[in-house]
Design a protein around this motif. Structure first.
Motif, mmCIF file in Angstrom:
data_model
loop_
_atom_site.group_PDB
_atom_site.id
_atom_site.type_symbol
_atom_site.label_atom_id
_atom_site.label_comp_id
_atom_site.label_asym_id
_atom_site.label_seq_id
_atom_site.Cartn_x
_atom_site.Cartn_y
_atom_site.Cartn_z
ATOM 1 N N ILE A 73 22.380 85.366 1.642
ATOM 2 C CA ILE A 73 21.289 85.292 2.628
ATOM 3 C C ILE A 73 20.393 86.516 2.519
ATOM 4 N N GLU A 74 20.979 87.679 2.377
ATOM 5 C CA GLU A 74 20.214 88.930 2.341
ATOM 6 C C GLU A 74 19.431 89.092 1.041
ATOM 7 N N ARG A 75 19.881 88.476 -0.019
ATOM 8 C CA ARG A 75 19.258 88.632 -1.337
ATOM 9 C C ARG A 75 17.753 88.335 -1.317
ATOM 10 N N ASP A 76 17.335 87.318 -0.558
ATOM 11 C CA ASP A 76 15.933 86.923 -0.553
ATOM 12 C C ASP A 76 15.117 87.581 0.551
ATOM 13 N N GLY A 77 15.737 88.451 1.338
ATOM 14 C CA GLY A 77 15.007 89.192 2.357
ATOM 15 C C GLY A 77 14.433 88.290 3.435
ATOM 16 N N GLY A 78 13.325 88.764 4.018
ATOM 17 C CA GLY A 78 12.681 88.024 5.102
ATOM 18 C C GLY A 78 13.105 88.545 6.453
ATOM 19 N N ASP A 79 12.414 88.049 7.470
ATOM 20 C CA ASP A 79 12.766 88.486 8.823
ATOM 21 C C ASP A 79 14.031 87.756 9.279
ATOM 22 N N ALA A 80 14.493 88.084 10.470
ATOM 23 C CA ALA A 80 15.762 87.546 10.964
ATOM 24 C C ALA A 80 15.727 86.025 11.083
ATOM 25 N N ARG A 81 14.623 85.472 11.541
ATOM 26 C CA ARG A 81 14.531 84.009 11.666
ATOM 27 C C ARG A 81 14.606 83.331 10.289
ATOM 28 N N GLU A 82 13.936 83.914 9.311
ATOM 29 C CA GLU A 82 13.996 83.347 7.958
ATOM 30 C C GLU A 82 15.425 83.405 7.414
#
Length: 186
Positions: A73-82
């Protein structure tokens, strides 16, 4: 040319299949060897005994449902909702032998009878809940709301496939999409 050994992870995978099908009592070296189409001698090249296999099965499961998922999940980053959206997608997508609902339920049932398994289950569940708290906490200022969303999210992961009830005029997919939308709203 020497015989090719059955890889360690195949023994673990087959052990997890047996666990899901029949609980820890079903994880037997002879039965696993037969399922893999090999002799049980190769087993002892990897594991000291059945207890060693059971420990590695639990290690594999715990890592797969916590750190492996979080890293993905963390690999692609983004905000918390993403990231939560990706988490819902990953958890709801095709499961592996390690992360299947059957293995999850078998481990939970096993934990009712084994204190060592209960400790591992609690550690895995706490890691999952901590990650959810981190994500929901990024956009929900109310701690009570964060905790409620975490519990609902986790309960869906554990129990959704156990619910046989119809969803009225809606499909299960539509209802889960509505739950997801509500959980990700401010």
């Amino acid at each position: 040319m020497g015989a090719i050994r059955t890889p360690r992870d195949k023994w673990i995978e087959e052990g997890l299949r047996a666990l899901a099908a029949g609980g820890p009592e079903a994880v037997r070296v002879e039965v696993l060897a037969q399922s893999l189409g090999v002799s049980k001698g190769g087993f002892y090249g990897y594991f000291r005994n059945r207890a060693g296999l059971l420990e590695e099965m639990l290690d594999t499961w715990e890592r797969a449902v916590t750190e492996d998922v979080i890293e993905r999940i963390e690999r692609d980053g983004g905000d918390a909702r993403e990231r939560l959206g990706r988490l819902f997608d990953v958890v709801g997508s095709g499961e592996t032998h390690v992360t299947s609902a059957g293995v999850e339920l078998a481990i939970r049932d096993w934990a009712r009878r084994d204190e060592g398994v209960v400790q591992r289950l609690r550690r895995a569940d706490n890691r999952r809940m901590d990650y959810l708290r981190e994500l929901y906490g990024a956009f929900c200022p109310d701690e009570g709301d964060v905790e409620a969303r975490c519990l609902i999210t986790f309960s869906l992961r554990i129990g959704d496939h156990l619910i046989a009830a119809d969803n009225g005029p809606r499909s299960r997919t539509a209802v889960l999409a509505a739950v997801r939308k509500r959980l990700l709203s401010s």
